[in-house]
Scaffold this motif. Structure first.
Motif, mmCIF file in Angstrom:
data_model
loop_
_atom_site.group_PDB
_atom_site.id
_atom_site.type_symbol
_atom_site.label_atom_id
_atom_site.label_comp_id
_atom_site.label_asym_id
_atom_site.label_seq_id
_atom_site.Cartn_x
_atom_site.Cartn_y
_atom_site.Cartn_z
ATOM 1 N N ASP A 113 2.408 -9.448 9.851
ATOM 2 C CA ASP A 113 2.404 -10.788 9.271
ATOM 3 C C ASP A 113 2.720 -11.797 10.354
ATOM 4 O O ASP A 113 3.623 -11.587 11.152
ATOM 5 C CB ASP A 113 3.461 -10.893 8.164
ATOM 6 C CG ASP A 113 3.151 -9.976 7.001
ATOM 7 O OD1 ASP A 113 2.002 -10.004 6.524
ATOM 8 O OD2 ASP A 113 4.041 -9.232 6.572
ATOM 9 N N THR A 114 1.951 -12.889 10.378
ATOM 10 C CA THR A 114 2.212 -13.929 11.371
ATOM 11 C C THR A 114 2.240 -15.291 10.703
ATOM 12 O O THR A 114 1.644 -15.492 9.645
ATOM 13 C CB THR A 114 1.122 -13.969 12.469
ATOM 14 O OG1 THR A 114 -0.101 -14.416 11.882
ATOM 15 C CG2 THR A 114 0.913 -12.622 13.115
ATOM 16 N N ILE A 115 2.941 -16.213 11.326
ATOM 17 C CA ILE A 115 2.913 -17.623 10.927
ATOM 18 C C ILE A 115 2.357 -18.376 12.124
ATOM 19 O O ILE A 115 2.880 -18.264 13.234
ATOM 20 C CB ILE A 115 4.307 -18.150 10.591
ATOM 21 C CG1 ILE A 115 4.909 -17.392 9.398
ATOM 22 C CG2 ILE A 115 4.266 -19.659 10.301
ATOM 23 C CD1 ILE A 115 6.371 -17.729 9.126
ATOM 24 N N GLN A 116 1.249 -19.093 11.905
ATOM 25 C CA GLN A 116 0.624 -19.873 12.978
ATOM 26 C C GLN A 116 0.585 -21.329 12.578
ATOM 27 O O GLN A 116 0.296 -21.651 11.427
ATOM 28 C CB GLN A 116 -0.808 -19.394 13.231
ATOM 29 C CG GLN A 116 -0.898 -18.067 13.917
ATOM 30 C CD GLN A 116 -2.330 -17.585 13.990
ATOM 31 O OE1 GLN A 116 -2.672 -16.599 13.362
ATOM 32 N NE2 GLN A 116 -3.162 -18.282 14.726
ATOM 33 N N VAL A 117 0.862 -22.205 13.535
ATOM 34 C CA VAL A 117 0.757 -23.648 13.298
ATOM 35 C C VAL A 117 -0.397 -24.164 14.134
ATOM 36 O O VAL A 117 -0.450 -23.914 15.336
ATOM 37 C CB VAL A 117 2.064 -24.372 13.673
ATOM 38 C CG1 VAL A 117 1.929 -25.864 13.438
ATOM 39 C CG2 VAL A 117 3.237 -23.798 12.889
ATOM 40 N N GLU A 118 -1.325 -24.841 13.481
ATOM 41 C CA GLU A 118 -2.506 -25.356 14.185
ATOM 42 C C GLU A 118 -2.674 -26.831 13.857
ATOM 43 O O GLU A 118 -2.381 -27.272 12.745
ATOM 44 C CB GLU A 118 -3.781 -24.628 13.722
ATOM 45 C CG GLU A 118 -3.734 -23.125 13.857
ATOM 46 C CD GLU A 118 -4.217 -22.616 15.204
ATOM 47 O OE1 GLU A 118 -4.843 -23.406 15.946
ATOM 48 O OE2 GLU A 118 -3.941 -21.451 15.499
ATOM 49 N N THR A 119 -3.183 -27.586 14.835
ATOM 50 C CA THR A 119 -3.624 -28.957 14.591
ATOM 51 C C THR A 119 -5.130 -28.902 14.514
ATOM 52 O O THR A 119 -5.786 -28.457 15.469
ATOM 53 C CB THR A 119 -3.164 -29.897 15.719
ATOM 54 O OG1 THR A 119 -1.738 -29.817 15.805
ATOM 55 C CG2 THR A 119 -3.569 -31.331 15.429
ATOM 56 N N LEU A 120 -5.694 -29.305 13.384
ATOM 57 C CA LEU A 120 -7.140 -29.166 13.163
ATOM 58 C C LEU A 120 -7.919 -30.387 13.613
ATOM 59 O O LEU A 120 -7.482 -31.516 13.423
ATOM 60 C CB LEU A 120 -7.428 -28.901 11.682
ATOM 61 C CG LEU A 120 -6.787 -27.637 11.087
ATOM 62 C CD1 LEU A 120 -7.246 -27.463 9.655
ATOM 63 C CD2 LEU A 120 -7.135 -26.411 11.896
ATOM 64 N N GLY A 121 -9.070 -30.126 14.189
ATOM 65 C CA GLY A 121 -9.966 -31.221 14.555
ATOM 66 C C GLY A 121 -9.908 -31.588 16.012
ATOM 67 O O GLY A 121 -9.131 -31.129 16.785
#
Length: 121
Positions: A113-121
């Motif tokens: 299980d992972t938690i990823q934070v992304e900024t989209l665009g």
């Protein structure tokens, strides 16, 4: 609670702290989506991607959950990218927004299980 509920709770706390536009949970069985519904995130969309079409009606009954059908790729990072593109293309989140992804990747027969934070665009 089990490890999955703890991970989803951590992701929800992170989404709150970051003022994320959405928290995204990937689920094959629906279990992760149930945990997400229990977090009761109010200021953040909760989106569940599943590769299982028979789960969609059940997922749509969960509190605050927006279920979407998506083919899962062998590479979990590609699945996250596909999901991000879907969110932007369908105006579910604005460009440049922060999204917290909770993934359940199978690596060498082990579920990670992972938690990823992304900024989209």
């Amino acid at each position: 609670g089990d490890i999955h509920s703890k991970i989803v709770r951590q992701a929800a706390d992170l989404a709150r702290e970051l003022n994320a536009a959405a928290m995204v949970v990937f689920t094959r069985s629906g279990r992760m989506a149930h945990h997400a519904a229990w977090t009761r995130l109010l200021k953040c969309k909760m989106i569940t991607f599943t590769n299982n079409p028979t789960l969609l009606p059940q997922l749509s009954l969960l509190w605050g959950i927006h279920p979407i059908l998506l083919d899962f790729q062998y590479d979990p990072n590609q699945t996250v990218r596909d999901a991000g593109e879907h969110l932007l293309k369908n105006n579910l989140v604005p460009q440049g927004s922060t999204v917290v992804f909770v993934t359940e990747a199978t690596i060498k027969d082990k579920t990670v299980d992972t938690i990823q934070v992304e900024t989209l665009g």
